[in-house]
Design an enzyme around this catalytic site. Sequence first.
Site, PDB file in Angstrom:
ATOM      1  N   LYS A  38       0.838  -1.203   0.000  1.00 15.61           N
ATOM      2  CA  LYS A  38       0.000   0.000   0.000  1.00 15.61           C
ATOM      3  C   LYS A  38       0.873   1.253   0.000  1.00 15.61           C
ATOM      4  O   LYS A  38       1.826   1.354   0.767  1.00 15.61           O
ATOM      5  CB  LYS A  38      -0.891   0.019   1.249  1.00 15.61           C
ATOM      6  CG  LYS A  38      -1.802   1.243   1.318  1.00 15.61           C
ATOM      7  CD  LYS A  38      -2.780   1.145   2.461  1.00 15.61           C
ATOM      8  CE  LYS A  38      -2.246   1.684   3.750  1.00 15.61           C
ATOM      9  NZ  LYS A  38      -2.270   3.167   3.846  1.00 15.61           N
ATOM     10  N   ASP A  65      -3.530   4.310  -1.651  1.00 14.56           N
ATOM     11  CA  ASP A  65      -4.370   4.811  -0.556  1.00 14.56           C
ATOM     12  C   ASP A  65      -4.406   6.330  -0.616  1.00 14.56           C
ATOM     13  O   ASP A  65      -3.733   7.013   0.153  1.00 14.56           O
ATOM     14  CB  ASP A  65      -3.804   4.296   0.778  1.00 14.56           C
ATOM     15  CG  ASP A  65      -4.657   4.708   1.954  1.00 14.56           C
ATOM     16  OD1 ASP A  65      -5.837   5.062   1.730  1.00 14.56           O
ATOM     17  OD2 ASP A  65      -4.145   4.682   3.081  1.00 14.56           O
ATOM     18  N   LYS A  67      -7.268   8.121  -0.399  1.00 11.98           N
ATOM     19  CA  LYS A  67      -8.395   8.601   0.435  1.00 11.98           C
ATOM     20  C   LYS A  67      -9.001   9.870  -0.153  1.00 11.98           C
ATOM     21  O   LYS A  67      -9.061  10.922   0.494  1.00 11.98           O
ATOM     22  CB  LYS A  67      -7.941   8.844   1.873  1.00 11.98           C
ATOM     23  CG  LYS A  67      -7.675   7.563   2.640  1.00 11.98           C
ATOM     24  CD  LYS A  67      -7.623   7.809   4.126  1.00 11.98           C
ATOM     25  CE  LYS A  67      -7.289   6.547   4.889  1.00 11.98           C
ATOM     26  NZ  LYS A  67      -5.914   6.072   4.662  1.00 11.98           N
ATOM     27  N   ASP A  70     -13.644  15.046  -2.401  1.00 10.54           N
ATOM     28  CA  ASP A  70     -13.650  16.387  -3.003  1.00 10.54           C
ATOM     29  C   ASP A  70     -14.987  16.532  -3.726  1.00 10.54           C
ATOM     30  O   ASP A  70     -15.862  15.653  -3.608  1.00 10.54           O
ATOM     31  CB  ASP A  70     -12.449  16.507  -3.965  1.00 10.54           C
ATOM     32  CG  ASP A  70     -11.970  17.951  -4.150  1.00 10.54           C
ATOM     33  OD1 ASP A  70     -12.833  18.839  -4.326  1.00 10.54           O
ATOM     34  OD2 ASP A  70     -10.748  18.182  -4.134  1.00 10.54           O
ATOM     35  N   THR A 119      -9.828   3.924  11.617  1.00  8.56           N
ATOM     36  CA  THR A 119      -9.610   3.056  12.788  1.00  8.56           C
ATOM     37  C   THR A 119      -8.949   3.788  13.957  1.00  8.56           C
ATOM     38  O   THR A 119      -8.824   3.221  15.039  1.00  8.56           O
ATOM     39  CB  THR A 119      -8.749   1.843  12.388  1.00  8.56           C
ATOM     40  OG1 THR A 119      -7.567   2.324  11.736  1.00  8.56           O
ATOM     41  CG2 THR A 119      -9.493   0.916  11.458  1.00  8.56           C
ATOM     42  N   ARG A 210       3.290  -0.230  10.730  1.00 10.72           N
ATOM     43  CA  ARG A 210       4.399  -0.137  11.682  1.00 10.72           C
ATOM     44  C   ARG A 210       4.870  -1.461  12.280  1.00 10.72           C
ATOM     45  O   ARG A 210       6.091  -1.620  12.470  1.00 10.72           O
ATOM     46  CB  ARG A 210       4.050   0.899  12.768  1.00 10.72           C
ATOM     47  CG  ARG A 210       4.107   2.325  12.205  1.00 10.72           C
ATOM     48  CD  ARG A 210       3.382   3.319  13.073  1.00 10.72           C
ATOM     49  NE  ARG A 210       1.935   3.144  12.987  1.00 10.72           N
ATOM     50  CZ  ARG A 210       1.056   3.946  13.587  1.00 10.72           C
ATOM     51  NH1 ARG A 210       1.478   4.958  14.327  1.00 10.72           N
ATOM     52  NH2 ARG A 210      -0.245   3.742  13.444  1.00 10.72           N
TER      53      ARG A 210
HETATM   54  O1  LIG Z   1      -7.246   3.417   4.362  1.00  8.14           O
HETATM   55  C1  LIG Z   1      -6.414   2.918   5.120  1.00  8.14           C
HETATM   56  O2  LIG Z   1      -5.555   2.150   4.694  1.00  8.14           O
HETATM   57  C2  LIG Z   1      -6.559   3.154   6.563  1.00  8.14           C
HETATM   58  C3  LIG Z   1      -7.847   3.366   7.022  1.00  8.14           C
HETATM   59  C4  LIG Z   1      -8.102   3.383   8.398  1.00  8.14           C
HETATM   60  O3  LIG Z   1      -9.239   3.506   8.838  1.00  8.14           O
HETATM   61  N1  LIG Z   1      -7.049   3.223   9.239  1.00  8.14           N
HETATM   62  C5  LIG Z   1      -5.761   3.073   8.809  1.00  8.14           C
HETATM   63  O4  LIG Z   1      -4.869   2.909   9.649  1.00  8.14           O
HETATM   64  N2  LIG Z   1      -5.498   3.081   7.461  1.00  8.14           N
HETATM   65  C6  LIG Z   1      -4.098   2.986   6.970  1.00  8.14           C
HETATM   66  O5  LIG Z   1      -3.563   1.720   7.358  1.00  8.14           O
HETATM   67  C7  LIG Z   1      -2.201   1.862   7.766  1.00  8.14           C
HETATM   68  C8  LIG Z   1      -2.059   1.357   9.169  1.00  8.14           C
HETATM   69  O6  LIG Z   1      -0.742   1.471   9.588  1.00  8.14           O
HETATM   70  P1  LIG Z   1      -0.232   0.919  10.987  1.00  8.14           P
HETATM   71  O7  LIG Z   1      -1.113   1.505  12.057  1.00  8.14           O
HETATM   72  O8  LIG Z   1       1.176   1.401  11.064  1.00  8.14           O
HETATM   73  O9  LIG Z   1      -0.363  -0.596  10.912  1.00  8.14           O
HETATM   74  C9  LIG Z   1      -1.824   3.324   7.581  1.00  8.14           C
HETATM   75  O10 LIG Z   1      -1.181   3.438   6.318  1.00  8.14           O
HETATM   76  C10 LIG Z   1      -3.150   4.048   7.549  1.00  8.14           C
HETATM   77  O11 LIG Z   1      -3.120   5.181   6.686  1.00  8.14           O
END
Ligand SMILES: O=C(O)c1cc(=O)[nH]c(=O)n1[C@@H]1O[C@H](COP(=O)(O)O)[C@@H](O)[C@H]1O
Length: 230
Positions: A38, A65, A67, A70, A119, A210
Site C-alpha cells: 500500500k 491509498d 483517500k 472532493d 480506525t 508499523r
Molecule cells: O485506508 C487505510 O488504509 C486506513 C484506514 C483506516 O481507517 N485506518 C488506517 O490505519 N489506514 C491505513 O492503514 C495503515 C495502518 O498502519 P499501521 O497503524 O502502522 O499498521 C496506515 O497506512 C493508515 O493510513
Amino acid sequence: MTEIPDPRDRLIVALDLPSVPAAEALIDRIGDAATFYKIGYQLGYAGGLALAERLAARGLKVFLDLKLHDIGNTVEEGVRSASGSGATFLTVHAYPQTMRAAVRGRGPGLKILAVTVLTSYDDADAAEAGYGLPVADLVAKRAAQAAEIGIDGLVCSAAEAGSVRRIVGPDRLIVTPGIRPAGAEAGDQKRVMTPGDARRAGIDHVVVGRPITGAADPRAVAQAIVTDLA
Ligand SMILES: O=C(O)c1cc(=O)[nH]c(=O)n1[C@@H]1O[C@H](COP(=O)(O)O)[C@@H](O)[C@H]1O
C-alpha cells in the site's frame, strides 16, 4: 468472503516510509513473504506514485491509498487518472457524492474501497467531529450506502467486519487496518485486532504498517502474519 488462493495476498503491507529508496529496501528485505503493498500520503508525495507503477509492472499488487474526498468532478477525474496506474485498489472516503463519482471514474482492473470510519476514531472522536452516531452505527450506515452505490469494498476495523459482512453480502471486499499482532504497540489506532481474530471475523485483507516497517526482521513478521491469517 472472496476466494483468495494465495494466503500472502491477504496481507497488505503499508509502505509508510519517507522515500522511494527506503520503500524499495523494505520490499527487498521482505522478499517473497509479501505480494501486496500500500502506498499512501507519506510515500505518495515523495515519489511513490511512480513506484506504484513500477511495482505493478513487476507483478506485485498495489493499493493506492489516496483517500479521495472532493467535489464529484474532481474525484471522478482523479479516479480516472489513477485507473492507468496498474493499482488494484484505490481508497475514497465513504461519502455518497464521493463514492458515486469514484464509481463513474473507475477504470477496468481498479477496485474502489470506501473508508467508512478511520480506525483511529472511537465514539468520542466521532462526536468531536460532529457526528451524532456511535462509530459502529456510522460504519453500518456508510457500508449500506457503499453497497447501494456499487463500491467494490469497504475499509473498516475488524471489530465491525461481521456487521459489515451482513450488510454488504459475500461479494464485496472487507479490508481492515488497525491490525496488531499480539503484544504489538497500538500507537494511534483505537479499534485494533490481531490478524487471526480479524480473519475469523470474516475479513478479506488486512493492512499492516508499523508492526512490519519498524521490525528488526520485517520478513519474519510478514510471514508470521500470513500464517496467522491462514
Ligand atoms: O485506508 C487505510 O488504509 C486506513 C484506514 C483506516 O481507517 N485506518 C488506517 O490505519 N489506514 C491505513 O492503514 C495503515 C495502518 O498502519 P499501521 O497503524 O502502522 O499498521 C496506515 O497506512 C493508515 O493510513
